[in-house]
Enzyme design. Structure first.
Site, PDB file in Angstrom:
ATOM      1  CG  HIS A 220      10.222  61.355  -9.512  1.00  0.00           C
ATOM      2  ND1 HIS A 220      10.156  61.195 -10.889  1.00  0.00           N
ATOM      3  CD2 HIS A 220      10.086  62.682  -9.285  1.00  0.00           C
ATOM      4  CE1 HIS A 220      10.015  62.369 -11.456  1.00  0.00           C
ATOM      5  NE2 HIS A 220       9.961  63.297 -10.512  1.00  0.00           N
ATOM      6  NE  ARG A 221       6.810  63.187 -12.241  1.00  0.00           N
ATOM      7  CZ  ARG A 221       7.084  63.436 -13.513  1.00  0.00           C
ATOM      8  NH1 ARG A 221       6.466  62.748 -14.471  1.00  0.00           N
ATOM      9  NH2 ARG A 221       7.939  64.383 -13.852  1.00  0.00           N
TER      10      ARG A 221
ATOM     11  CE  LYS B  45       4.429  70.403 -12.176  1.00  0.00           C
ATOM     12  NZ  LYS B  45       5.799  70.022 -12.595  1.00  0.00           N
TER      13      LYS B  45
ATOM     14  CG  HIS C 248       4.566  66.117 -13.576  1.00  0.00           C
ATOM     15  ND1 HIS C 248       4.795  66.571 -14.873  1.00  0.00           N
ATOM     16  CD2 HIS C 248       5.662  66.471 -12.870  1.00  0.00           C
ATOM     17  CE1 HIS C 248       5.973  67.165 -14.922  1.00  0.00           C
ATOM     18  NE2 HIS C 248       6.521  67.111 -13.724  1.00  0.00           N
TER      19      HIS C 248
ATOM     20  CG  ASP D  69       4.405  66.416  -9.453  1.00  0.00           C
ATOM     21  OD1 ASP D  69       5.400  67.143  -9.402  1.00  0.00           O
ATOM     22  OD2 ASP D  69       4.455  65.201  -9.749  1.00  0.00           O
TER      23      ASP D  69
ATOM     24  CG  ASP E  65      11.136  57.825 -12.204  1.00  0.00           C
ATOM     25  OD1 ASP E  65      10.443  58.596 -11.512  1.00  0.00           O
ATOM     26  OD2 ASP E  65      11.612  58.147 -13.314  1.00  0.00           O
TER      27      ASP E  65
ATOM     28  CD  GLU F 214       8.077  64.558  -6.813  1.00  0.00           C
ATOM     29  OE1 GLU F 214       8.039  65.698  -7.315  1.00  0.00           O
ATOM     30  OE2 GLU F 214       7.639  63.543  -7.409  1.00  0.00           O
TER      31      GLU F 214
ATOM     32  CD  GLU G  73       7.674  69.717  -8.876  1.00  0.00           C
ATOM     33  OE1 GLU G  73       7.740  70.493  -9.854  1.00  0.00           O
ATOM     34  OE2 GLU G  73       8.092  68.547  -8.907  1.00  0.00           O
TER      35      GLU G  73
END
Length: 241
Positions: A7-8, A110, A49, A36, A228, A34, A108
């Site tokens: 995640h990120r 945004k 993000h 953003d 994470d 992942e 993702e």
């Protein structure tokens, strides 16, 4: 096997959405990352993000009001003590690195708060330029955005993000031609996960950060987890192989 999406990047151990976080995800044994995306003032796709730079950098203001050069001149906040200067990456930099490995990439969009003109078209064009269609999944809380992506490039998987309870989410996913769903973990029971998978819909809950939750999802063979802590997830996953 349950896939692990960082995640990120490895956001629990490295500054989120930086190349360093993505590199650590690869080292940790993650299957994918992942990230953003938003648009800079000069129309470049950037990986960050928040809609503003306030939380994660030395700057203040909206991402959309900075050029790519200005964004990359900001210092990324580092609470982990990672060596070297950290900066906001452009998506094309991440894609250049993805060509050196086999990681998947969950993008993702945004677009739930700010409407970025042509962000879907630009992102699809970049994916095609780097020939990453088979390795990318589009997700967003703005489901209009991912449906637009599907219409532009039906070969790229889409998966709606959602944070509330959704009735029969596999039915909804099929109605918008989504290949998966990305639910908030606390809204998602084992039964929903298993029924969605039985109906051909991939399930990748977010954000799965405790050993207890990881074990629960590995035990039922959930499609993937978004975490994470990819290193911890990989260590635990090995017990189930």
């Amino acid at each position: 096997m349950t896939f692990i999406f960082a995640h990120r990047g490895s956001a629990g151990t490295h500054p989120e959405n930086t190349m360093e976080a993505f590199l650590q995800a690869e080292r940790a044994g993650a299957d994918g990352i992942e990230l953003d995306v938003q648009l800079s003032k000069d129309g470049e796709i950037v990986v960050i993000h928040d809609e503003t730079v306030n939380r994660t950098t030395s700057g203040k203001g909206f991402v959309k009001d900075f050029t790519l050069a200005e964004l990359q001149n900001l210092d990324v906040r580092d609470r982990f003590g990672v060596a070297g200067k950290l900066r906001i990456p452009a998506l094309k930099e991440v894609f250049g690195w993805l060509k050196t490995n086999r990681l998947l990439c969950n993008i993702e969009l945004k677009t739930a708060k700010i409407s970025y003109p042509s962000i879907e078209e630009k992102t699809v064009a970049l994916i095609k330029a780097y020939q990453l269609e088979e390795r990318v999944i589009f997700s967003s809380f703005n489901h209009y955005s991912i449906i637009h992506c599907y219409r532009l490039a039906p070969e790229i998987e889409i998966a709606p993000l959602y944070s509330e309870m959704l009735f029969m989410p596999w039915v909804y996913a099929k109605s918008i031609r989504a290949g998966g769903i990305h639910p908030r973990l606390v809204t998602t029971s084992d039964q929903i996960i298993q029924t969605a998978m039985e109906n051909g819909i991939a399930v990748r809950p977010y954000t799965v950060n405790t050993e207890k939750d990881m074990r629960r999802l590995f035990e039922i063979g959930c499609t993937a987890i978004i975490t994470d802590y990819p290193e911890m997830a990989e260590r635990i996953r090995k017990e189930y192989e």
